[in-house]
Motif scaffolding. Structure first.
Motif, PDB file in Angstrom:
ATOM      1  N   VAL A   4     -40.052  -8.595 -49.938  1.00 54.65           N
ATOM      2  CA  VAL A   4     -38.728  -8.024 -50.139  1.00 54.65           C
ATOM      3  C   VAL A   4     -37.919  -8.352 -48.882  1.00 54.65           C
ATOM      4  O   VAL A   4     -38.439  -8.926 -47.918  1.00 54.65           O
ATOM      5  CB  VAL A   4     -38.779  -6.502 -50.367  1.00 54.65           C
ATOM      6  CG1 VAL A   4     -39.530  -6.180 -51.642  1.00 54.65           C
ATOM      7  CG2 VAL A   4     -39.425  -5.792 -49.171  1.00 54.65           C
ATOM      8  N   THR A   5     -36.645  -7.987 -48.900  1.00 58.09           N
ATOM      9  CA  THR A   5     -35.753  -8.319 -47.788  1.00 58.09           C
ATOM     10  C   THR A   5     -35.229  -7.046 -47.132  1.00 58.09           C
ATOM     11  O   THR A   5     -34.729  -6.149 -47.817  1.00 58.09           O
ATOM     12  CB  THR A   5     -34.572  -9.171 -48.282  1.00 58.09           C
ATOM     13  OG1 THR A   5     -35.095 -10.381 -48.864  1.00 58.09           O
ATOM     14  CG2 THR A   5     -33.635  -9.536 -47.140  1.00 58.09           C
ATOM     15  N   LEU A   6     -35.365  -6.991 -45.818  1.00 54.94           N
ATOM     16  CA  LEU A   6     -34.793  -5.899 -45.028  1.00 54.94           C
ATOM     17  C   LEU A   6     -33.479  -6.396 -44.436  1.00 54.94           C
ATOM     18  O   LEU A   6     -33.450  -7.392 -43.710  1.00 54.94           O
ATOM     19  CB  LEU A   6     -35.753  -5.471 -43.921  1.00 54.94           C
ATOM     20  CG  LEU A   6     -35.228  -4.455 -42.904  1.00 54.94           C
ATOM     21  CD1 LEU A   6     -34.831  -3.151 -43.586  1.00 54.94           C
ATOM     22  CD2 LEU A   6     -36.262  -4.203 -41.814  1.00 54.94           C
ATOM     23  N   VAL A   7     -32.404  -5.691 -44.760  1.00 49.64           N
ATOM     24  CA  VAL A   7     -31.058  -6.116 -44.346  1.00 49.64           C
ATOM     25  C   VAL A   7     -30.464  -5.074 -43.397  1.00 49.64           C
ATOM     26  O   VAL A   7     -30.497  -3.871 -43.684  1.00 49.64           O
ATOM     27  CB  VAL A   7     -30.127  -6.280 -45.570  1.00 49.64           C
ATOM     28  CG1 VAL A   7     -28.762  -6.796 -45.127  1.00 49.64           C
ATOM     29  CG2 VAL A   7     -30.761  -7.222 -46.596  1.00 49.64           C
ATOM     30  N   THR A   8     -29.927  -5.547 -42.290  1.00 49.77           N
ATOM     31  CA  THR A   8     -29.235  -4.679 -41.339  1.00 49.77           C
ATOM     32  C   THR A   8     -27.797  -5.161 -41.183  1.00 49.77           C
ATOM     33  O   THR A   8     -27.573  -6.332 -40.832  1.00 49.77           O
ATOM     34  CB  THR A   8     -29.916  -4.680 -39.967  1.00 49.77           C
ATOM     35  OG1 THR A   8     -31.270  -4.238 -40.098  1.00 49.77           O
ATOM     36  CG2 THR A   8     -29.185  -3.763 -38.981  1.00 49.77           C
ATOM     37  N   ARG A  45     -20.124  -5.853 -38.341  1.00 50.54           N
ATOM     38  CA  ARG A  45     -20.216  -6.467 -39.673  1.00 50.54           C
ATOM     39  C   ARG A  45     -21.143  -7.687 -39.726  1.00 50.54           C
ATOM     40  O   ARG A  45     -21.229  -8.357 -40.754  1.00 50.54           O
ATOM     41  CB  ARG A  45     -18.829  -6.846 -40.217  1.00 50.54           C
ATOM     42  CG  ARG A  45     -17.907  -5.643 -40.378  1.00 50.54           C
ATOM     43  CD  ARG A  45     -16.494  -6.052 -40.769  1.00 50.54           C
ATOM     44  NE  ARG A  45     -15.619  -4.884 -40.833  1.00 50.54           N
ATOM     45  CZ  ARG A  45     -15.179  -4.339 -41.969  1.00 50.54           C
ATOM     46  NH1 ARG A  45     -15.511  -4.874 -43.121  1.00 50.54           N
ATOM     47  NH2 ARG A  45     -14.404  -3.270 -41.947  1.00 50.54           N
ATOM     48  N   SER A  46     -21.815  -7.975 -38.642  1.00 50.58           N
ATOM     49  CA  SER A  46     -22.809  -9.053 -38.675  1.00 50.58           C
ATOM     50  C   SER A  46     -24.023  -8.588 -39.475  1.00 50.58           C
ATOM     51  O   SER A  46     -24.305  -7.379 -39.568  1.00 50.58           O
ATOM     52  CB  SER A  46     -23.232  -9.448 -37.258  1.00 50.58           C
ATOM     53  OG  SER A  46     -23.853  -8.354 -36.600  1.00 50.58           O
ATOM     54  N   ILE A  47     -24.734  -9.542 -40.060  1.00 49.63           N
ATOM     55  CA  ILE A  47     -25.869  -9.215 -40.928  1.00 49.63           C
ATOM     56  C   ILE A  47     -27.145  -9.866 -40.392  1.00 49.63           C
ATOM     57  O   ILE A  47     -27.153 -11.056 -40.062  1.00 49.63           O
ATOM     58  CB  ILE A  47     -25.602  -9.669 -42.371  1.00 49.63           C
ATOM     59  CG1 ILE A  47     -24.458  -8.840 -42.985  1.00 49.63           C
ATOM     60  CG2 ILE A  47     -26.856  -9.534 -43.234  1.00 49.63           C
ATOM     61  CD1 ILE A  47     -24.168  -9.162 -44.429  1.00 49.63           C
ATOM     62  N   HIS A  48     -28.203  -9.068 -40.330  1.00 47.40           N
ATOM     63  CA  HIS A  48     -29.515  -9.570 -39.929  1.00 47.40           C
ATOM     64  C   HIS A  48     -30.457  -9.416 -41.119  1.00 47.40           C
ATOM     65  O   HIS A  48     -30.575  -8.330 -41.698  1.00 47.40           O
ATOM     66  CB  HIS A  48     -30.046  -8.782 -38.724  1.00 47.40           C
ATOM     67  CG  HIS A  48     -31.382  -9.258 -38.240  1.00 47.40           C
ATOM     68  ND1 HIS A  48     -31.589 -10.528 -37.752  1.00 47.40           N
ATOM     69  CD2 HIS A  48     -32.594  -8.625 -38.181  1.00 47.40           C
ATOM     70  CE1 HIS A  48     -32.856 -10.670 -37.407  1.00 47.40           C
ATOM     71  NE2 HIS A  48     -33.487  -9.530 -37.658  1.00 47.40           N
ATOM     72  N   ILE A  49     -31.134 -10.499 -41.502  1.00 51.15           N
ATOM     73  CA  ILE A  49     -31.979 -10.528 -42.694  1.00 51.15           C
ATOM     74  C   ILE A  49     -33.422 -10.799 -42.292  1.00 51.15           C
ATOM     75  O   ILE A  49     -33.708 -11.762 -41.572  1.00 51.15           O
ATOM     76  CB  ILE A  49     -31.492 -11.611 -43.677  1.00 51.15           C
ATOM     77  CG1 ILE A  49     -30.071 -11.290 -44.155  1.00 51.15           C
ATOM     78  CG2 ILE A  49     -32.439 -11.756 -44.860  1.00 51.15           C
ATOM     79  CD1 ILE A  49     -29.427 -12.400 -44.938  1.00 51.15           C
ATOM     80  N   GLU A  50     -34.344  -9.944 -42.755  1.00 51.88           N
ATOM     81  CA  GLU A  50     -35.764 -10.095 -42.455  1.00 51.88           C
ATOM     82  C   GLU A  50     -36.572 -10.119 -43.749  1.00 51.88           C
ATOM     83  O   GLU A  50     -36.282  -9.383 -44.686  1.00 51.88           O
ATOM     84  CB  GLU A  50     -36.269  -8.939 -41.592  1.00 51.88           C
ATOM     85  CG  GLU A  50     -35.567  -8.762 -40.269  1.00 51.88           C
ATOM     86  CD  GLU A  50     -36.076  -7.545 -39.530  1.00 51.88           C
ATOM     87  OE1 GLU A  50     -37.309  -7.460 -39.294  1.00 51.88           O
ATOM     88  OE2 GLU A  50     -35.257  -6.663 -39.209  1.00 51.88           O
ATOM     89  N   ASP A  51     -37.601 -10.952 -43.756  1.00 48.84           N
ATOM     90  CA  ASP A  51     -38.525 -11.043 -44.882  1.00 48.84           C
ATOM     91  C   ASP A  51     -39.721 -10.139 -44.597  1.00 48.84           C
ATOM     92  O   ASP A  51     -40.333 -10.251 -43.530  1.00 48.84           O
ATOM     93  CB  ASP A  51     -38.975 -12.500 -45.030  1.00 48.84           C
ATOM     94  CG  ASP A  51     -39.815 -12.739 -46.263  1.00 48.84           C
ATOM     95  OD1 ASP A  51     -39.659 -11.994 -47.231  1.00 48.84           O
ATOM     96  OD2 ASP A  51     -40.631 -13.681 -46.244  1.00 48.84           O
ATOM     97  N   ARG A  52     -40.048  -9.230 -45.510  1.00 49.19           N
ATOM     98  CA  ARG A  52     -41.176  -8.326 -45.321  1.00 49.19           C
ATOM     99  C   ARG A  52     -42.174  -8.485 -46.467  1.00 49.19           C
ATOM    100  O   ARG A  52     -41.818  -8.309 -47.633  1.00 49.19           O
ATOM    101  CB  ARG A  52     -40.693  -6.875 -45.233  1.00 49.19           C
ATOM    102  CG  ARG A  52     -39.853  -6.584 -43.988  1.00 49.19           C
ATOM    103  CD  ARG A  52     -40.661  -6.813 -42.699  1.00 49.19           C
ATOM    104  NE  ARG A  52     -39.890  -6.530 -41.509  1.00 49.19           N
ATOM    105  CZ  ARG A  52     -39.840  -5.338 -40.924  1.00 49.19           C
ATOM    106  NH1 ARG A  52     -40.502  -4.314 -41.452  1.00 49.19           N
ATOM    107  NH2 ARG A  52     -39.126  -5.167 -39.831  1.00 49.19           N
ATOM    108  N   ALA A  53     -43.416  -8.795 -46.109  1.00 52.97           N
ATOM    109  CA  ALA A  53     -44.461  -9.042 -47.108  1.00 52.97           C
ATOM    110  C   ALA A  53     -44.825  -7.770 -47.863  1.00 52.97           C
ATOM    111  O   ALA A  53     -44.897  -6.692 -47.276  1.00 52.97           O
ATOM    112  CB  ALA A  53     -45.696  -9.625 -46.431  1.00 52.97           C
TER     113      ALA A  53
END
Length: 422
Positions: free
Chosen positions: A230-234, A239-247
């Protein structure tokens, strides 16, 4: 204060087993409960990360589910989020458009299920925080052949606008067109983030408009191989966006190739299978590896592998058990004997093999009989397994050709066995 959320899609909760290869009852039980366990892992992740919301972009269920066990399970998980003050935003996709559970189950007030008419929902935040608006639109019917993008409400000025949509985008292999639209269309909406679902492979486009297809959190058969997440979004205050992939995957499907070229002893073949499984297991982070072992190459053991496939599978299963959390879903043998010398071309079995491959299989009468047999077989399969014989005419013909070739090899292998060949 940043706004953080988990973006997931295509969970297919309690999806029925779709593979005829899962004959091992323990393996079938593992795969059969994996989607539910992966969903629990998603909820756990939301709580551990203390996110503000969970966004589910369609296909939470696999169809018109009526099981109250599924309903109770889902209600319990939503309540866990509600107690932590985590909001949930859900759109229905093509698989769960008509789900009775979605329509009848009473969720906590923290859960928002978007209707089949577009809605723009402000997210409750503390005073002074960056305003966030969630836009969503659920499928009213299982099919959505036209784009839904024009039906979405325009972005709310001054807020960070997040769109939630179930869509095939411009099309993807293995996926029918649903609510089609282009990346350019999405980027032109003025939204800051598009939370998509439907295509089971992860993809991320970043920029002034981030567009994310998170993939599915748990594969269900070998055609959904690979790591799942799934994706963790901050979204930061600037208004900047940080996207992380979480298993999130519990059981990861993988194709494990074994090159048997030059292997002449059975014990060496079994050792090669075990080594390949060990290497794949070391690369997989999921709790379980579910492997389809594919043996290819030229070896004198080619006929014996086909003849004694059950024995080879038993020995391979034993190796997998020693590795731990490693399962063999199926063992495919594509290996062939070494090239035949000019002297041995007079061997009757060699001549029969050539006759089958070059004339019989290609004949119109054989093809007609084969189609009739396979179509009768497909009609007797449960609906979720019928795509195993091809989801369209081209795939169906490819499956027929494969079955014919494999059947011919098996016939020759058994004739070798009858003649005393080891």
């Amino acid at each position: 204060m940043p706004f953080r959320f988990i973006h997931a899609a295509d969970i297919h909760l309690d999806s029925p087993l779709r593979s005829l290869a899962l004959r091992n009852p323990d393996l079938a039980a593992l795969v059969g409960t994996a989607t539910r366990r992966a969903f629990v892992r998603i909820i756990d992740l939301c709580l551990e990360e203390q996110v503000d919301a969970l966004v589910l972009a369609g296909d939470l269920y696999d169809g018109d589910q009526t099981s109250m066990k599924t309903a109770r399970f889902l209600g319990e998980q939503m309540q866990r989020l509600a107690l932590a003050g985590i909001g949930v935003f859900i759109v229905r996709g093509n698989h769960d458009a008509l789900s009775k559970i979605t329509k009848e189950l009473t969720f906590p007030d923290t859960v928002k299920i978007f209707a089949s008419r577009a809605e723009a929902v402000p997210v409750g935040r503390a005073p002074g925080c960056l305003p966030i608006v969630m836009h969503g639109l659920s499928f009213a019917q299982p099919h959505a052949p036209e784009s839904l993008l024009a039906k979405y409400k325009p972005p709310v000025e001054g807020a960070v606008n997040i769109g939630v949509m179930h869509t095939s985008l411009a099309g993807a292999p293995g996926h029918d067109p649903y609510a089609p639209c282009s990346l350019a269309d999405l980027q032109a909406t003025g939204f800051r983030y598009w939370a998509l679902g439907h295509v089971h492979k992860r993809s991320v486009v970043e920029g002034s408009c981030s567009i994310v297809m998170p993939g599915m959190p748990q594969g269900r058969d070998i055609n959904e191989a690979g790591a799942k997440s799934v994706t963790l979004v901050t979204i930061a205050d600037d208004r900047s966006i940080h996207i992380e992939d979480r298993a999130t995957g519990i059981a990861q499907f993988a194709r494990v190739p074994v090159d048997a070229t030059g292997i002449e002893e059975w014990r060496d073949l079994v050792a090669a299978v075990g080594q390949a499984l060990e290497q794949e297991r070391s690369r997989v982070d999921a709790e379980h590896l579910v492997a389809r072992v594919e043996i290819n190459g030229r070896t004198p053991l080619a006929w014996r592998m086909r003849r004694d496939l059950d024995l080879l599978k038993t020995e391979a299963d034993a190796r997998a058990s020693l590795i731990g959390a490693c399962w063999i879903e199926k063992l495919d043998v594509g290996a062939a004997p070494p090239p035949v010398s000019a002297v041995s071309t007079t061997d009757p079995l060699h001549e029969l093999h050539q006759l089958i491959q070059e004339e019989i299989i290609r004949s119109d009468s054989f093809q007609a009989d084969l189609i009739a047999i396979v179509e009768e077989l497909r009609a007797q399969l449960p609906p979720e397994c019928r795509d195993a014989l091809g989801s369209d005419e081209g795939a169906f013909k490819a499956v027929l050709a494969h079955l014919a070739r494999e059947g011919a090899e098996d016939v020759i292998a058994r004739l070798h066995a009858a003649g005393g060949d080891a």
